[in-house]
Write a protein that holds these residues in place. Structure first.
Motif, mmCIF file in Angstrom:
data_model
loop_
_atom_site.group_PDB
_atom_site.id
_atom_site.type_symbol
_atom_site.label_atom_id
_atom_site.label_comp_id
_atom_site.label_asym_id
_atom_site.label_seq_id
_atom_site.Cartn_x
_atom_site.Cartn_y
_atom_site.Cartn_z
ATOM 1 N N ALA A 114 7.297 -59.518 77.752
ATOM 2 C CA ALA A 114 6.282 -59.781 76.734
ATOM 3 C C ALA A 114 6.690 -59.185 75.382
ATOM 4 N N PHE A 115 7.293 -57.996 75.410
ATOM 5 C CA PHE A 115 7.763 -57.361 74.179
ATOM 6 C C PHE A 115 8.812 -58.236 73.491
ATOM 7 N N LEU A 116 9.776 -58.739 74.268
ATOM 8 C CA LEU A 116 10.829 -59.579 73.698
ATOM 9 C C LEU A 116 10.276 -60.903 73.185
ATOM 10 N N GLN A 117 9.233 -61.399 73.829
ATOM 11 C CA GLN A 117 8.598 -62.614 73.330
ATOM 12 C C GLN A 117 7.971 -62.359 71.959
ATOM 13 N N GLY A 118 7.349 -61.188 71.801
ATOM 14 C CA GLY A 118 6.790 -60.822 70.506
ATOM 15 C C GLY A 118 7.864 -60.684 69.445
ATOM 16 N N VAL A 119 8.991 -60.083 69.814
ATOM 17 C CA VAL A 119 10.118 -59.941 68.887
ATOM 18 C C VAL A 119 10.634 -61.312 68.468
ATOM 19 N N ALA A 120 10.855 -62.198 69.463
ATOM 20 C CA ALA A 120 11.392 -63.536 69.170
ATOM 21 C C ALA A 120 10.439 -64.336 68.301
ATOM 22 N N THR A 121 9.142 -64.256 68.601
ATOM 23 C CA THR A 121 8.151 -65.010 67.830
ATOM 24 C C THR A 121 8.142 -64.567 66.377
ATOM 25 N N ASN A 122 8.199 -63.267 66.136
ATOM 26 C CA ASN A 122 8.107 -62.760 64.768
ATOM 27 C C ASN A 122 9.428 -62.840 64.021
ATOM 28 N N ILE A 123 10.543 -62.636 64.712
ATOM 29 C CA ILE A 123 11.840 -62.677 64.024
ATOM 30 C C ILE A 123 12.146 -64.097 63.552
ATOM 31 N N ALA A 124 11.565 -65.094 64.262
ATOM 32 C CA ALA A 124 11.774 -66.493 63.874
ATOM 33 C C ALA A 124 10.582 -67.058 63.125
ATOM 34 N N ASN A 125 9.642 -66.188 62.772
ATOM 35 C CA ASN A 125 8.412 -66.632 62.108
ATOM 36 C C ASN A 125 8.665 -66.872 60.623
ATOM 37 N N PRO A 126 8.673 -68.141 60.183
ATOM 38 C CA PRO A 126 8.956 -68.416 58.774
ATOM 39 C C PRO A 126 7.919 -67.821 57.838
#
Length: 205
Positions: A114-126
């Motif tokens: 879940a933590f990595l999903q949050g990282v991926a969502t925000n790091i790719a969040n335009p």
């Protein structure tokens, strides 16, 4: 010595920016109503961690870097749009996967997932990239002292944690989760559609 006016400026700018709904908000809402509370909070931790990363980059001059290397900004923009579209399509595709008539125990993916999903969502969040590169970097004064730098980061971390944490705690309540399970297919399709639209909008702008 901490520059209180600089910290206050960061607080006012970021407090307004963080509450505007975007991919991060949608991801937290979906995780809160579809998973366990611990999963939602782990996802929030991932989002907050990346917010601190983007804030650090903004204070150190990410806006200038993007101006000098426009291809870098474009690459991040397109990669983020592609991730959002993929994530949204996955939500839509799995929307009607479960039609059980009795509630099933939710399977936790674990803190790390879940933590990595949050990282991926925000790091790719335009939305995050654009906000920090343009708005935040303009508001944050250059060449701040070390105490002021960490005070600004603490401000970003506190606001993001309080906002997304509150959303996760409220929407992960048992009553809300039960209501979600009754309308899972429609909610997942709506969340997926919003994320896909955000990704497409980012790709063509």
């Amino acid at each position: 010595m901490i520059d209180s006016s600089a910290v206050a400026t960061v607080f006012s700018v970021y407090a307004v920016g963080v509450v505007i709904p975007g991919p991060n908000f949608v991801a937290v809402v979906h995780k809160a109503v579809s998973g366990r509370r611990s999963d939602a909070l782990a996802l929030v931790a991932g989002i907050v961690t990346v917010n601190l990363f983007w804030a650090t980059c903004a204070i150190l001059g990410i806006g200038m870097a993007f101006a000098i290397f426009p291809w870098l900004a474009m690459s991040i923009k397109l990669a983020g749009a592609a991730y959002l579209i993929w994530f949204g399509l996955r939500l839509v595709a799995s929307a009607g996967a479960s039609h059980a008539t009795t509630p099933q125990p939710l399977k936790a993916p674990g803190f790390r997932s879940a933590f990595l999903q949050g990282v991926a969502t925000n790091i790719a969040n335009p939305k995050s990239i654009a906000f920090y590169a343009a708005v935040f970097s303009s508001a944050a004064p250059a060449h701040v002292s070390t105490p002021t730098f960490f005070a600004m980061l603490a401000t970003v971390g506190a606001i993001a944690t309080c906002w997304y944490g509150a959303v996760a705690l409220v929407l992960s309540h048992a009553t809300v989760a039960t209501a979600y399970r009754r309308a899972k297919a429609w909610i997942d399709r709506a969340c997926g559609g919003v994320i896909i639209a955000l990704g497409i909008r980012q790709a063509i702008r």
